[in-house]
Design a protein around this motif. Structure first.
Motif, short mmCIF file in Angstrom:
data_model
loop_
_atom_site.label_atom_id
_atom_site.label_comp_id
_atom_site.label_asym_id
_atom_site.label_seq_id
_atom_site.Cartn_x
_atom_site.Cartn_y
_atom_site.Cartn_z
N GLY A 342 72.89 3.42 20.32
CA GLY A 342 71.51 3.14 19.98
C GLY A 342 71.21 1.67 20.23
N ALA A 343 70.02 1.24 19.82
CA ALA A 343 69.54 -0.08 20.23
C ALA A 343 70.02 -1.19 19.29
CB ALA A 343 68.02 -0.05 20.33
N VAL A 344 71.34 -1.38 19.27
CA VAL A 344 71.95 -2.41 18.43
C VAL A 344 72.90 -3.23 19.31
CG1 VAL A 344 73.35 -2.86 16.37
CG2 VAL A 344 71.96 -0.77 16.49
N ALA A 345 72.72 -4.54 19.30
CA ALA A 345 73.61 -5.41 20.08
C ALA A 345 74.18 -6.48 19.15
CB ALA A 345 72.87 -6.06 21.24
N SER A 346 75.46 -6.30 18.77
CA SER A 346 76.15 -7.31 17.95
C SER A 346 77.03 -8.12 18.89
CB SER A 346 77.01 -6.63 16.88
OG SER A 346 76.19 -5.95 15.97
N ILE A 366 62.57 -15.93 16.07
CA ILE A 366 63.35 -14.71 16.33
C ILE A 366 64.19 -14.36 15.10
CG2 ILE A 366 65.10 -13.64 17.83
CD1 ILE A 366 64.26 -15.81 19.95
N ALA A 367 63.99 -13.15 14.56
CA ALA A 367 64.72 -12.71 13.36
C ALA A 367 65.86 -11.80 13.78
CB ALA A 367 63.77 -11.97 12.42
N VAL A 368 67.10 -12.29 13.58
CA VAL A 368 68.29 -11.45 13.81
C VAL A 368 69.18 -11.58 12.58
CG1 VAL A 368 68.31 -11.69 16.33
CG2 VAL A 368 69.57 -13.36 14.92
N ARG A 369 70.11 -10.67 12.41
CA ARG A 369 71.00 -10.78 11.26
C ARG A 369 72.35 -11.36 11.69
NH1 ARG A 369 73.11 -6.33 6.71
NH2 ARG A 369 74.49 -7.85 5.74
N THR A 388 76.46 -11.89 15.43
CA THR A 388 75.00 -11.97 15.39
C THR A 388 74.51 -10.63 15.89
OG1 THR A 388 75.15 -14.29 15.97
CG2 THR A 388 72.98 -13.25 16.21
N ARG A 389 73.54 -10.06 15.19
CA ARG A 389 73.11 -8.72 15.58
C ARG A 389 71.62 -8.68 15.88
NH1 ARG A 389 73.28 -4.28 11.04
NH2 ARG A 389 71.42 -5.44 10.44
N ALA A 390 71.31 -8.26 17.10
CA ALA A 390 69.91 -8.01 17.46
C ALA A 390 69.72 -6.50 17.50
CB ALA A 390 69.60 -8.61 18.83
#
Ligand code: 7TS
Length: 416
Positions: A342-346, A366-369, A388-390
């Protein structure tokens, strides 16, 4: 519903974005918000905000008790929401849809109610190494009380589940297999139907943590064959404070209540009570009424666009994001190729720590976790303290991927 049938429907992203007021926000003058943390929680469209506002302005009353017009309206709206949510996930009846606070509470309900009744000394529960803490800790708590044996399907270096290790573990004749359908770190989409089929062959029940799947891909509990399935409203355009536990009727009927109090009883005497019928048996106390109505509106919103179309849009975004991120020297993205996720890029960046990356990106709007994303064992397995996860949703664009990539180059310049 129409859009769901148009498998190749293209999303009108600008129209969708206009439904989400927060996406119009500038974080500083001239710096628009780029929200890339939908895995933590999604943004909310006006359709959901208005449904909740309308309820509070017009129909607010407690449900399942008043005999006056407002109370009846509130009850009907709440139960209608349950019906639409049941249809959205393909439940055979709305009785199989229990409202909880979130995925975490849904899993704890299964651990406490089903687990305490059905699991005992030496029983095996199979989980995976990529679970969110909410599908680990409830089982650890129960394992300590009941002396259960927890076993874990291993994750391969490229972020897939090792199905050979699963087949080996099934020889232990587990009572339960509980697994995430989509990893919130790697994005991996798990072959849930196959996992469930194999579990059933050895007589195990199954619990699907669908916190990340229900918001992003079509999920049908009947098609999956799932015994339990848990998800949260706030990750799928709905409000916080409302989640769902789907359970097969036969299993739910045989389970004792989770919490005791009002609404979950048919009759109470001083020293005993009789449980209410499904689904009320598991909904003690005043429910999150506005939130359930909000989740009903969210489900209408997502169905109106079409889950297939959303899935396809996210496939395009993640394929593009992986391509762009992997071009950046020093970036390592975790998890499988785009087609399996799915659309998760760590990712990690060799020059900078995840927290610094996130703070510098924040200056760009830009909000990323950053962190371990509530999956510490998985990070440990990969030998990294943090990523870092977008993460992307139906409202994100390729231009936002470009903004992220530009932001990462700024980080590189600062740390060069
Ligand atoms: N399971 C998975 C796979 C999740 O991603 C999350 C939340 C949960 C369970 C728990 O959901 P909750 O609504 O009960 O809190 N995941 C994340 C995340 O990745 N970042 O913040 C929350």
């Amino acid at each position: 519903m129409m859009a769901d049938q148009q498998q190749c429907a293209r999303l009108d992203i600008q129209k969708i974005r206009a439904d989400f007021p927060i996406l119009g926000r500038e974080m500083r003058s001239g710096v628009p918000l780029v929200y890339l943390d939908s895995t933590a929680t999604s943004q909310k469209p006006v359709q959901v905000l208005e449904a909740m506002d309308r309820y509070y302005r017009r129909s607010n009353a407690n449900i399942h008790r008043g005999l006056y017009t407002l109370a009846e309206e509130a009850t009907v709206e709440y139960e209608n929401a349950r019906e639409r949510i049941a249809a959205f996930i393909g439940a055979a009846t709305p009785k199989e849809v229990i409202f909880t606070r979130n995925t975490t509470e849904s899993i704890n309900l299964v651990a406490r109610s089903w687990g305490q009744t059905n699991l005992d000394d030496g029983d095996v529960v199979i989980l995976t190494e990529m679970e969110h803490h909410s599908n680990l800790v409830p089982w650890q708590l129960l394992a300590a009380e009941r002396n259960l044996r927890l076993e874990f399907i291993s994750v391969t270096r490229d972020g897939l589940l090792d199905l050979d290790s699963y087949a080996e573990l099934l020889k232990l004749e587990p009572k339960l297999v509980a697994f995430t359908q989509m990893s919130n770190v790697l994005g991996t989409i798990i072959p849930a139907r196959e996992i469930i089929r194999m579990a059933h062959q050895v007589g195990a029940n199954t619990l699907v943590d669908a916190a990340q799947s229900v918001p992003h891909i079509p999920v049908d509990v009947g098609d999956l064959g799932a015994d339990f399935l848990a998800f949260s409203g706030h990750k799928m355009c709905g409000p916080t404070g409302i989640g769902v536990l789907y359970g097969r009727k036969k299993l739910l009927e045989a389970m004792p209540p989770f919490l005791g109090g009002g609404d979950m009883i048919k009759r109470v005497e001083l020293r005993s009570f009789q449980s209410n019928a499904l689904p009320y048996k598991f909904e003690a106390g005043t429910s999150a009424i506005a939130e359930a109505i909000g989740l009903g509106a969210a489900v209408d919103y997502l169905s109106g666009i079409g889950m297939k179309a959303i899935e396809q849009h996210e496939q395009e975004i993640i394929a593009y994001a992986l391509e762009r991120l992997e071009e950046i020297p020093g970036v390592e993205v975790f998890g499988p190729e785009a087609q399996y996720k799915g659309a998760v890029a760590s990712f990690t960046l060799s020059e900078a720590h995840a927290h610094d990356i996130s703070q510098i990106l924040d200056r760009e709007g830009i909000a990323v976790r950053a962190g371990h994303h509530c999956a510490m064992p998985l990070h440990e397995k990969f030998g990294i303290p943090a990523t870092t996860r977008a993460s992307f949703y139906l409202y994100n664009t390729k231009e936002e991927v470009d903004r992220l990539v530009e932001g990462i180059y700024k980080v590189k310049n600062i740390f060069a």
